[in-house]
Design an enzyme around this catalytic site. Structure first.
Site, PDB file in Angstrom:
ATOM      1  N   LYS A 195      13.136  -5.778 -10.382  1.00  0.00           N
ATOM      2  CA  LYS A 195      12.866  -5.091  -9.117  1.00  0.00           C
ATOM      3  C   LYS A 195      13.523  -5.883  -7.999  1.00  0.00           C
ATOM      4  O   LYS A 195      13.182  -7.038  -7.754  1.00  0.00           O
ATOM      5  CB  LYS A 195      11.355  -4.994  -8.882  1.00  0.00           C
ATOM      6  CG  LYS A 195      11.012  -4.366  -7.537  1.00  0.00           C
ATOM      7  CD  LYS A 195       9.533  -4.089  -7.389  1.00  0.00           C
ATOM      8  CE  LYS A 195       9.220  -3.527  -6.017  1.00  0.00           C
ATOM      9  NZ  LYS A 195       7.803  -3.230  -5.853  1.00  0.00           N
ATOM     10  N   LYS A 248      14.841  -1.213 -10.825  1.00  0.00           N
ATOM     11  CA  LYS A 248      14.498  -0.555  -9.575  1.00  0.00           C
ATOM     12  C   LYS A 248      15.148  -1.279  -8.407  1.00  0.00           C
ATOM     13  O   LYS A 248      15.072  -2.505  -8.365  1.00  0.00           O
ATOM     14  CB  LYS A 248      12.973  -0.586  -9.415  1.00  0.00           C
ATOM     15  CG  LYS A 248      12.469  -0.032  -8.114  1.00  0.00           C
ATOM     16  CD  LYS A 248      11.000  -0.280  -7.986  1.00  0.00           C
ATOM     17  CE  LYS A 248      10.549   0.175  -6.614  1.00  0.00           C
ATOM     18  NZ  LYS A 248       9.208  -0.217  -6.333  1.00  0.00           N
TER      19      LYS A 248
HETATM   20  C1  PBG Z   1       4.797  -1.847  -4.459  1.00  0.00           C
HETATM   21  C2  PBG Z   1       5.875  -0.853  -4.665  1.00  0.00           C
HETATM   22  C3  PBG Z   1       6.960  -0.514  -3.836  1.00  0.00           C
HETATM   23  C4  PBG Z   1       7.601   0.565  -4.452  1.00  0.00           C
HETATM   24  C5  PBG Z   1       6.938   0.815  -5.640  1.00  0.00           C
HETATM   25  N1  PBG Z   1       5.882  -0.091  -5.762  1.00  0.00           N
HETATM   26  C6  PBG Z   1       7.356  -1.001  -2.508  1.00  0.00           C
HETATM   27  C7  PBG Z   1       7.749  -2.392  -2.266  1.00  0.00           C
HETATM   28  O1  PBG Z   1       7.949  -3.189  -3.185  1.00  0.00           O
HETATM   29  O2  PBG Z   1       7.825  -2.713  -1.095  1.00  0.00           O
HETATM   30  C8  PBG Z   1       8.792   1.302  -3.891  1.00  0.00           C
HETATM   31  C9  PBG Z   1       8.971   2.692  -4.389  1.00  0.00           C
HETATM   32  C10 PBG Z   1       9.882   3.536  -3.581  1.00  0.00           C
HETATM   33  O3  PBG Z   1      10.537   3.079  -2.625  1.00  0.00           O
HETATM   34  O4  PBG Z   1       9.952   4.730  -3.908  1.00  0.00           O
HETATM   35  N2  PBG Z   1       5.124  -3.158  -4.536  1.00  0.00           N
END
Ligand code: PBG
Length: 325
Positions: A195, A248
């Site tokens: 991520k 992601k």
């Molecule tokens: C929580 C999380 C996030 C997303 C999914 N889980 C946001 C972040 O890390 O700030 C993003 C999903 C999206 O942008 O569609 N940590």
């Protein structure tokens, strides 16, 4: 054999020929649809930066889940907006928390729909970071205990799968161990393994009310410049017990999806994130591109790159389009 003997255009001539030689096929089977749930009843609050996406209460979330299921989409992933936030995000593991109640409501109505829950603290902490703080830093190890508690509370509510998105080191192992110890050996873990710290999460933070109140997430989410590191993160998560690994965001990271697909014989999910959705919606609203074609091209590209599952806000629209084709 080369031109003029070989002519690639021969197999592009008609739609039926193109269908016959198509290499990648999209199906609603690969989609996971995100739902944002908040306390209350009868709520359907639009998210301004994500047209077509709503914050829902548990009853409207169950109705939405039914629609998703009827479109042939096998899974939803839930995000929660709690009643109140605190330093430690304690609402996240409340047995009657917003996600736990939504899982129950959805499972009551659609027992066969796969219900996945996002496991993270950012929506539940007053400071908006994905773990507990020590000073101005997110403290890794004490956060693991909270994440494991959240995962167990989701499993107790009936979630089929938990999806840690916090990017703390060791969270998958901590969650797997606790689920097993508490009698949930069959609750799966989908790890947000690679991520990245991305600008494309912007609209999500409006939808989930989870923007960090100071600083950013660079000290725990990955640096967009790194590809080899993604492979290490994934290796670790597999060793710690992840059932599905995730990359992601998706679009700026198709090379990562491809490398992960080639290196690991594990299901690979990709998250077509909020900013990727908002870009297409905004351009289409301005008449600058064809929304349906852009949507299908992007989803096809993510699948072609190697993603087995795609988490996408387009899931319902794409499933409808696929059914009508
Ligand atoms: C929580 C999380 C996030 C997303 C999914 N889980 C946001 C972040 O890390 O700030 C993003 C999903 C999206 O942008 O569609 N940590």
């Amino acid at each position: 054999m080369w031109f003029p003997q070989y002519r690639p255009r021969r197999l592009r001539r008609t739609e039926h020929l193109r269908r016959l030689v198509r290499e990648t096929r999209l199906s609603p089977d690969v989609f996971i649809y995100p739902l944002f749930v908040r306390p209350g009843r009868g709520i359907r609050q639009p998210v301004a930066s994500m047209p077509g996406v709503f914050q829902l209460s548990r009853d409207t979330a169950a109705m939405e889940a039914q629609e998703v299921r009827d479109l042939g989409i096998p899974a939803v992933i839930l995000f929660g907006l709690p009643e109140k936030k605190d330093e430690r995000g304690s609402e996240a593991y409340a047995p009657d928390g917003v996600v736990q109640e939504a899982v129950r409501a959805i499972k009551d109505r659609c027992p066969d729909l796969v219900v996945i829950t996002d496991v993270c603290l950012c929506e539940y902490t007053s400071h908006g970071h994905c773990g507990v703080l020590r000073g101005r830093e997110v403290d890794n190890d004490p956060t693991l205990e909270i994440l494991a508690r959240i995962a167990v509370s989701h499993a107790q509510a009936g979630a089929d799968m938990v999806a840690p998105s916090d990017m703390m080191d060791g969270r998958v192992g901590a969650i797997r161990e606790r689920l097993d110890a508490e009698g949930f050996p069959l609750t799966a873990v989908m790890a947000y393994s690679a991520k990245y710290c991305s600008a494309f999460y912007g609209p999500f933070r409006e939808a989930a009310e989870s923007a960090p109140q100071f600083g950013d997430r660079r000290a725990y989410q990955m640096d967009p410049a790194n590809a080899r590191e993604a492979l290490r993160e994934i290796q670790l998560d597999i060793e710690e017990g992840a059932d599905i690994i995730m990359v992601k965001p998706a679009l700026a990271y198709l090379d990562i999806i491809r490398r992960v697909r080639e290196e690991f014989d594990w299901p690979v999910a990709a998250y077509n994130v909020s900013g990727e959705y908002a870009m297409i919606k905004a351009a289409a609203a301005n008449g600058w591109l064809d929304e349906q074609r852009a949507m299908m091209e992007v989803l096809m590209a993510i699948h072609r790159a190697g993603a087995d599952q795609i988490i996408t806000y387009f899931a319902k629209d794409a499933a409808r389009l696929l059914a009508s084709a």
